[in-house]
Design a protein around this motif. Sequence first.
Motif, PDB file in Angstrom:
ATOM      1  N   LEU A  91       0.828  -1.207   0.000  1.00 45.86           N
ATOM      2  CA  LEU A  91       0.000   0.000   0.000  1.00 45.86           C
ATOM      3  C   LEU A  91       0.863   1.258   0.000  1.00 45.86           C
ATOM      4  O   LEU A  91       0.576   2.211  -0.739  1.00 45.86           O
ATOM      5  CB  LEU A  91      -0.921   0.006   1.220  1.00 45.86           C
ATOM      6  CG  LEU A  91      -1.772   1.273   1.395  1.00 45.86           C
ATOM      7  CD1 LEU A  91      -2.719   1.450   0.219  1.00 45.86           C
ATOM      8  CD2 LEU A  91      -2.554   1.216   2.714  1.00 45.86           C
ATOM      9  N   ALA A  92       1.917   1.257   0.791  1.00 52.66           N
ATOM     10  CA  ALA A  92       2.800   2.434   0.858  1.00 52.66           C
ATOM     11  C   ALA A  92       3.460   2.693  -0.496  1.00 52.66           C
ATOM     12  O   ALA A  92       3.532   3.842  -0.960  1.00 52.66           O
ATOM     13  CB  ALA A  92       3.861   2.228   1.934  1.00 52.66           C
ATOM     14  N   ILE A  93       3.924   1.624  -1.145  1.00 49.64           N
ATOM     15  CA  ILE A  93       4.571   1.785  -2.453  1.00 49.64           C
ATOM     16  C   ILE A  93       3.556   2.213  -3.506  1.00 49.64           C
ATOM     17  O   ILE A  93       3.835   3.084  -4.344  1.00 49.64           O
ATOM     18  CB  ILE A  93       5.262   0.471  -2.854  1.00 49.64           C
ATOM     19  CG1 ILE A  93       6.416   0.181  -1.890  1.00 49.64           C
ATOM     20  CG2 ILE A  93       5.761   0.534  -4.294  1.00 49.64           C
ATOM     21  CD1 ILE A  93       7.037  -1.186  -2.069  1.00 49.64           C
ATOM     22  N   VAL A 188       0.844   7.472 -15.521  1.00 43.16           N
ATOM     23  CA  VAL A 188       0.498   6.560 -14.433  1.00 43.16           C
ATOM     24  C   VAL A 188       1.081   5.176 -14.685  1.00 43.16           C
ATOM     25  O   VAL A 188       1.572   4.518 -13.760  1.00 43.16           O
ATOM     26  CB  VAL A 188      -1.032   6.489 -14.260  1.00 43.16           C
ATOM     27  CG1 VAL A 188      -1.411   5.471 -13.188  1.00 43.16           C
ATOM     28  CG2 VAL A 188      -1.588   7.864 -13.891  1.00 43.16           C
ATOM     29  N   ALA A 189       1.040   4.723 -15.931  1.00 40.60           N
ATOM     30  CA  ALA A 189       1.613   3.416 -16.265  1.00 40.60           C
ATOM     31  C   ALA A 189       3.112   3.392 -15.980  1.00 40.60           C
ATOM     32  O   ALA A 189       3.646   2.385 -15.491  1.00 40.60           O
ATOM     33  CB  ALA A 189       1.346   3.083 -17.728  1.00 40.60           C
ATOM     34  N   PHE A 190       3.792   4.495 -16.274  1.00 39.13           N
ATOM     35  CA  PHE A 190       5.228   4.586 -15.988  1.00 39.13           C
ATOM     36  C   PHE A 190       5.484   4.395 -14.495  1.00 39.13           C
ATOM     37  O   PHE A 190       6.352   3.599 -14.092  1.00 39.13           O
ATOM     38  CB  PHE A 190       5.753   5.943 -16.453  1.00 39.13           C
ATOM     39  CG  PHE A 190       7.177   6.221 -16.023  1.00 39.13           C
ATOM     40  CD1 PHE A 190       8.242   5.728 -16.753  1.00 39.13           C
ATOM     41  CD2 PHE A 190       7.448   6.978 -14.882  1.00 39.13           C
ATOM     42  CE1 PHE A 190       9.560   5.968 -16.355  1.00 39.13           C
ATOM     43  CE2 PHE A 190       8.750   7.228 -14.479  1.00 39.13           C
ATOM     44  CZ  PHE A 190       9.807   6.729 -15.216  1.00 39.13           C
ATOM     45  N   TRP A 191       4.731   5.109 -13.670  1.00 34.77           N
ATOM     46  CA  TRP A 191       4.943   4.984 -12.224  1.00 34.77           C
ATOM     47  C   TRP A 191       4.474   3.634 -11.698  1.00 34.77           C
ATOM     48  O   TRP A 191       4.984   3.138 -10.688  1.00 34.77           O
ATOM     49  CB  TRP A 191       4.264   6.137 -11.498  1.00 34.77           C
ATOM     50  CG  TRP A 191       5.029   7.420 -11.667  1.00 34.77           C
ATOM     51  CD1 TRP A 191       4.711   8.475 -12.455  1.00 34.77           C
ATOM     52  CD2 TRP A 191       6.283   7.742 -11.056  1.00 34.77           C
ATOM     53  NE1 TRP A 191       5.680   9.447 -12.383  1.00 34.77           N
ATOM     54  CE2 TRP A 191       6.656   9.027 -11.529  1.00 34.77           C
ATOM     55  CE3 TRP A 191       7.121   7.090 -10.152  1.00 34.77           C
ATOM     56  CZ2 TRP A 191       7.829   9.659 -11.125  1.00 34.77           C
ATOM     57  CZ3 TRP A 191       8.290   7.705  -9.753  1.00 34.77           C
ATOM     58  CH2 TRP A 191       8.637   8.974 -10.226  1.00 34.77           C
ATOM     59  N   GLY A 192       3.516   3.014 -12.388  1.00 35.86           N
ATOM     60  CA  GLY A 192       3.144   1.650 -12.028  1.00 35.86           C
ATOM     61  C   GLY A 192       4.294   0.688 -12.256  1.00 35.86           C
ATOM     62  O   GLY A 192       4.507  -0.248 -11.470  1.00 35.86           O
ATOM     63  N   CYS A 193       5.069   0.922 -13.314  1.00 38.10           N
ATOM     64  CA  CYS A 193       6.257   0.096 -13.573  1.00 38.10           C
ATOM     65  C   CYS A 193       7.353   0.375 -12.540  1.00 38.10           C
ATOM     66  O   CYS A 193       8.052  -0.546 -12.107  1.00 38.10           O
ATOM     67  CB  CYS A 193       6.780   0.363 -14.983  1.00 38.10           C
ATOM     68  SG  CYS A 193       5.712  -0.246 -16.301  1.00 38.10           S
ATOM     69  N   ILE A 194       7.507   1.637 -12.154  1.00 36.78           N
ATOM     70  CA  ILE A 194       8.479   1.959 -11.107  1.00 36.78           C
ATOM     71  C   ILE A 194       8.105   1.262  -9.810  1.00 36.78           C
ATOM     72  O   ILE A 194       8.971   0.721  -9.096  1.00 36.78           O
ATOM     73  CB  ILE A 194       8.556   3.481 -10.893  1.00 36.78           C
ATOM     74  CG1 ILE A 194       9.023   4.188 -12.177  1.00 36.78           C
ATOM     75  CG2 ILE A 194       9.487   3.820  -9.732  1.00 36.78           C
ATOM     76  CD1 ILE A 194      10.379   3.752 -12.675  1.00 36.78           C
ATOM     77  N   ALA A 195       6.817   1.244  -9.490  1.00 36.48           N
ATOM     78  CA  ALA A 195       6.362   0.519  -8.299  1.00 36.48           C
ATOM     79  C   ALA A 195       6.698  -0.963  -8.412  1.00 36.48           C
ATOM     80  O   ALA A 195       7.088  -1.602  -7.421  1.00 36.48           O
ATOM     81  CB  ALA A 195       4.858   0.706  -8.113  1.00 36.48           C
ATOM     82  N   VAL A 198      10.311  -1.490  -7.543  1.00 38.34           N
ATOM     83  CA  VAL A 198      10.515  -1.414  -6.088  1.00 38.34           C
ATOM     84  C   VAL A 198       9.999  -2.672  -5.408  1.00 38.34           C
ATOM     85  O   VAL A 198      10.666  -3.246  -4.532  1.00 38.34           O
ATOM     86  CB  VAL A 198       9.823  -0.166  -5.514  1.00 38.34           C
ATOM     87  CG1 VAL A 198       9.950  -0.139  -3.993  1.00 38.34           C
ATOM     88  CG2 VAL A 198      10.420   1.098  -6.121  1.00 38.34           C
ATOM     89  N   LEU A 199       8.829  -3.109  -5.796  1.00 37.21           N
ATOM     90  CA  LEU A 199       8.254  -4.316  -5.187  1.00 37.21           C
ATOM     91  C   LEU A 199       9.113  -5.546  -5.470  1.00 37.21           C
ATOM     92  O   LEU A 199       9.226  -6.445  -4.634  1.00 37.21           O
ATOM     93  CB  LEU A 199       6.832  -4.539  -5.707  1.00 37.21           C
ATOM     94  CG  LEU A 199       5.784  -3.541  -5.204  1.00 37.21           C
ATOM     95  CD1 LEU A 199       4.481  -3.704  -5.968  1.00 37.21           C
ATOM     96  CD2 LEU A 199       5.546  -3.733  -3.709  1.00 37.21           C
ATOM     97  N   SER A 200       9.711  -5.601  -6.648  1.00 32.14           N
ATOM     98  CA  SER A 200      10.613  -6.709  -6.959  1.00 32.14           C
ATOM     99  C   SER A 200      11.862  -6.661  -6.085  1.00 32.14           C
ATOM    100  O   SER A 200      12.385  -7.696  -5.666  1.00 32.14           O
ATOM    101  CB  SER A 200      11.015  -6.651  -8.438  1.00 32.14           C
ATOM    102  OG  SER A 200       9.904  -6.768  -9.282  1.00 32.14           O
ATOM    103  N   ALA A 201      12.328  -5.450  -5.794  1.00 35.32           N
ATOM    104  CA  ALA A 201      13.553  -5.292  -5.013  1.00 35.32           C
ATOM    105  C   ALA A 201      13.369  -5.639  -3.540  1.00 35.32           C
ATOM    106  O   ALA A 201      14.307  -6.097  -2.890  1.00 35.32           O
ATOM    107  CB  ALA A 201      14.069  -3.857  -5.142  1.00 35.32           C
ATOM    108  N   VAL A 202      12.150  -5.437  -3.014  1.00 34.99           N
ATOM    109  CA  VAL A 202      11.937  -5.718  -1.588  1.00 34.99           C
ATOM    110  C   VAL A 202      11.662  -7.197  -1.324  1.00 34.99           C
ATOM    111  O   VAL A 202      11.389  -7.596  -0.196  1.00 34.99           O
ATOM    112  CB  VAL A 202      10.794  -4.858  -1.016  1.00 34.99           C
ATOM    113  CG1 VAL A 202      11.142  -3.393  -1.098  1.00 34.99           C
ATOM    114  CG2 VAL A 202       9.475  -5.149  -1.706  1.00 34.99           C
ATOM    115  N   ARG A 203      11.715  -7.983  -2.379  1.00 35.14           N
ATOM    116  CA  ARG A 203      11.640  -9.443  -2.271  1.00 35.14           C
ATOM    117  C   ARG A 203      10.343  -9.932  -1.622  1.00 35.14           C
ATOM    118  O   ARG A 203      10.353 -10.739  -0.693  1.00 35.14           O
ATOM    119  CB  ARG A 203      12.840  -9.983  -1.473  1.00 35.14           C
ATOM    120  CG  ARG A 203      14.168  -9.696  -2.143  1.00 35.14           C
ATOM    121  CD  ARG A 203      15.320 -10.282  -1.358  1.00 35.14           C
ATOM    122  NE  ARG A 203      16.596 -10.013  -2.012  1.00 35.14           N
ATOM    123  CZ  ARG A 203      17.770 -10.418  -1.555  1.00 35.14           C
ATOM    124  NH1 ARG A 203      17.823 -11.107  -0.424  1.00 35.14           N
ATOM    125  NH2 ARG A 203      18.872 -10.145  -2.210  1.00 35.14           N
TER     126      ARG A 203
END
Length: 277
Positions: A91-93, A188-195, A198-203
């Motif tokens: 949710l935070a991301i 918005v799609a760009f920032w969805g990819c950035i999210a 990040v989600l991939s990095a936090v494992r």
Amino acid sequence: MTMRPAALRALPFVWGALGTAALFIGVYLFFVRSYIGQVIDERSFAGANVWKGDLIEFAQSFLNALPVAAVVIGAVVALIIVLVRRNWLVLAIAAGAAVAANVSTQVLKYSVLSRPAKGVDTGLANSLPSGHTAVAASAALVVFLVTTPRYRPLAAVLGSLFTVAAGASTLVEQWHRPSDVIAGMLVVAFWGCIAGIVLSAVRLRPADPPVRSKLWALVWIAAACGIVAAVALVVTYNSTQNGTEHLFIAYAGGVSAIATTGFALAAVGNRLYRRLA
């Protein structure tokens, strides 16, 4: 040397971010910076004014309620899902991506991008990307990200319908041209990819099993709308060469292009997130 699992998970999102950024630049350069692009966009804008009919009442009501409704409904739905799933980090991301999308939309529109005067319109300031479209799309993005993988395809479909309706309403209401709406979706799609990066990095744990729905119905609808948009673009372009207007065709093409973008991004987003829980 093999790539680590986190890097492998993030790679599709990296390509997604690069792709949406490239598409955004292409939309801006053609529809804002070039004469013929401005003409095509303006024809669709004028066509909406002529052919809006009774849709104007719906568009007015929808857009007046949109900012509050999108934020409130999106927040309530997201919080309910998070309370059940306890995925507060997601949710935070997701919220960070939504805020970044809306802030960058305003910065791009008012501080970075400009619309050169080419004799097509009467000195209107740059209106790309659309802020209302970004609000609708970012609310849909937050709900999509926090939703359990099993129901993400449904969230993608409903979110795309909501976003397309919002974007088309801004055209009917004469607030934005089609390119503004498409650009707002791409931000918005760009920032969805950035999210996603990040989600991939936090494992986070992988979705088990991965989402198998590819939303083929949405893909085929997007493809059909894309064909209509492409034909309308060609007809509108040719009309600029022989002195005719074809405003209805231009309007239909603009709406079709908005629908193509919204549905295609939803299908691709659903595919990108198929392995993240």
